[in-house]
Design a protein around this motif. Structure first.
Motif, short mmCIF file in Angstrom:
data_model
loop_
_atom_site.label_atom_id
_atom_site.label_comp_id
_atom_site.label_asym_id
_atom_site.label_seq_id
_atom_site.Cartn_x
_atom_site.Cartn_y
_atom_site.Cartn_z
N ARG A 215 0.83 -1.21 0.00
CA ARG A 215 0.00 0.00 0.00
C ARG A 215 0.87 1.26 0.00
NH1 ARG A 215 -3.47 -3.40 3.14
NH2 ARG A 215 -2.44 -2.81 5.08
N ALA A 216 2.00 1.20 0.68
CA ALA A 216 2.92 2.35 0.68
C ALA A 216 3.44 2.61 -0.73
CB ALA A 216 4.08 2.10 1.63
N ALA A 217 3.76 1.52 -1.45
CA ALA A 217 4.23 1.66 -2.83
C ALA A 217 3.13 2.24 -3.72
CB ALA A 217 4.68 0.31 -3.37
N MET A 218 1.89 1.75 -3.52
CA MET A 218 0.77 2.20 -4.35
C MET A 218 0.41 3.66 -4.08
SD MET A 218 -1.49 -1.25 -4.03
CE MET A 218 -2.96 -0.54 -4.74
N LYS A 219 0.64 4.10 -2.87
CA LYS A 219 0.39 5.51 -2.56
C LYS A 219 1.33 6.40 -3.37
CE LYS A 219 -0.09 8.69 1.37
NZ LYS A 219 0.02 8.83 2.86
N LEU A 220 2.54 5.91 -3.60
CA LEU A 220 3.53 6.66 -4.37
C LEU A 220 3.35 6.48 -5.88
CD1 LEU A 220 6.60 5.76 -2.13
CD2 LEU A 220 5.56 8.03 -2.34
N ALA A 221 2.73 5.38 -6.27
CA ALA A 221 2.51 5.10 -7.70
C ALA A 221 1.08 4.61 -7.90
CB ALA A 221 3.51 4.07 -8.20
N PRO A 222 0.10 5.49 -7.72
CA PRO A 222 -1.30 5.08 -7.70
C PRO A 222 -1.84 4.55 -9.01
CG PRO A 222 -1.11 7.48 -7.68
CD PRO A 222 0.27 6.94 -7.49
N ASN A 223 -1.18 4.81 -10.12
CA ASN A 223 -1.67 4.38 -11.42
C ASN A 223 -0.85 3.25 -12.04
OD1 ASN A 223 -3.82 6.33 -11.55
ND2 ASN A 223 -2.26 7.89 -11.95
N ASP A 224 -0.01 2.62 -11.23
CA ASP A 224 0.82 1.52 -11.73
C ASP A 224 -0.01 0.23 -11.72
OD1 ASP A 224 2.71 -0.67 -11.94
OD2 ASP A 224 4.29 0.79 -11.50
N PHE A 225 -0.43 -0.20 -12.89
CA PHE A 225 -1.32 -1.37 -13.00
C PHE A 225 -0.65 -2.64 -12.52
CE2 PHE A 225 -2.86 -5.01 -15.49
CZ PHE A 225 -4.21 -4.98 -15.18
#
Length: 326
Positions: A215-225
């Motif tokens: 989730r921490a990674a996704m917060k930084l890259a929210p559009n990375d499929f």
């Protein structure tokens, strides 16, 4: 795992940056964003920097050429594998020679050690590549990319527990790079026993830790499929299963899918989880929206599973008849 980021992305950006009116700032920022390395570029027109960029360009060109040769060999019967292997060895030999010569003259060039180490990893000379990453870390202990790359290596080759320490260091040095969180999450998730021993926590807490890192990674890259897909996939392996959380994760993945093929792939997962939750109508609705024929086998199998589960559920929930009832 994700090592020192690809040469193409960095090289293309650098070539654009070099025509900027403020080259010094633009190049420094670009390298930091692309590689996770904070550097001061005093003069991008410096001969050493130009030579370094040429190394990256040659590295990238060689990798691309070899990829094309391999693809061609799969559709041709004229080139024996031994001949192809010789061509590949010769092409990479020239890249190795130029990296070696550059580092002989510039032994303290951290980014060159990182790039060469990644090149050696790509051509499966892992142990030699690690030496250059270690050298980069020795030259610049505050370089997060060196810690991340070494963590990747230890995650593959052991000791795995060392990778936990190194990922944490990379994140400490650059908390805004999603790749570091992503790699860390994947390693914790895959090597749960090692994580339990290292952090002195139970398996449920290991899953929690891995998911939090995702989730921490996704917060930084929210559009990375791909990142979002990795995160959603992880819910299949939790113990006990966390289907509702997985459903929410796949629903979010659907929002950022880039084309209909990806959207249909996500719908397969949504249908599967609805089935697991005994939400049979919702599962069928997801599967009905799939149009790409490549998913037909998976779709057909899921529909069969849904029918069987629904029939079993109906039989289980049927009201038993009372013996002797008139």
């Amino acid at each position: 795992m994700r090592y020192f980021p690809g040469v193409s992305k960095l090289l293309i950006g650098l070539l654009s940056a070099l025509i900027s009116t403020n080259q010094e700032t633009v190049v420094s920022n670009l390298v930091a964003q692309t590689t996770g390395i904070s550097v001061d570029v005093a003069n991008p027109n410096d001969p050493i920097e130009k030579e370094y960029l040429n190394l990256l360009a040659e590295d990238d060109a060689a990798q691309s050429e070899v990829d094309e040769w391999i693809l061609e060999s799969r559709t041709s019967t004229n080139a024996p594998s031994a001949t192809l292997n010789l061509r590949i060895d010769q092409r990479f030999a020239s890249v190795k020679k130029n990296y070696t010569e550059f580092l002989r003259r510039n032994p303290s060039h951290v980014r060159a050690h990182l790039a060469y180490g990644s090149f050696l990893q790509e051509i499966r000379e892992e142990e030699e590549g690690v030496k250059h990453w270690e050298k980069a870390r020795e030259l610049d202990p505050k370089n997060p990319a060196a810690w991340n790359n070494l963590a990747n290596y230890y995650g593959h080759r052991s000791p795995v527990k060392k990778s936990f320490e190194y990922y944490a260091k990379a994140i400490e040095l650059n908390p805004n790079e999603p790749v570091y969180h992503w790699n860390f999450a994947t390693t914790v998730y895959l090597f749960r026993k090692d994580a339990m021993e290292f952090y002195q926590i139970n398996e449920t807490q290991v899953f929690d830790k891995a998911l939090a890192l995702y989730r921490a990674a996704m917060k930084l890259a929210p559009n990375d499929f791909i990142l979002a897909t990795d995160y959603a996939q992880s819910y299949y392996g939790t113990k006990p299963p966390r289907y509702k959380d997985g459903l929410a994760a796949w629903t979010d993945v659907l929002k950022i899918a880039r084309d209909e093929i990806e959207r249909d792939g996500v719908r397969i997962h949504l249908g599967r989880i609805h089935w697991k939750l005994s939400e049979f109508d919702a599962a069928r609705k997801q599967l009905a929206a799939i149009t790409n024929e490549m998913y037909t086998p998976s779709k057909t199998k899921l529909l069969k599973n849904i029918e069987e589960s629904e029939a079993k559920s109906a039989q289980t929930n049927a009201v038993p008849s009372v013996t002797g009832e008139k």
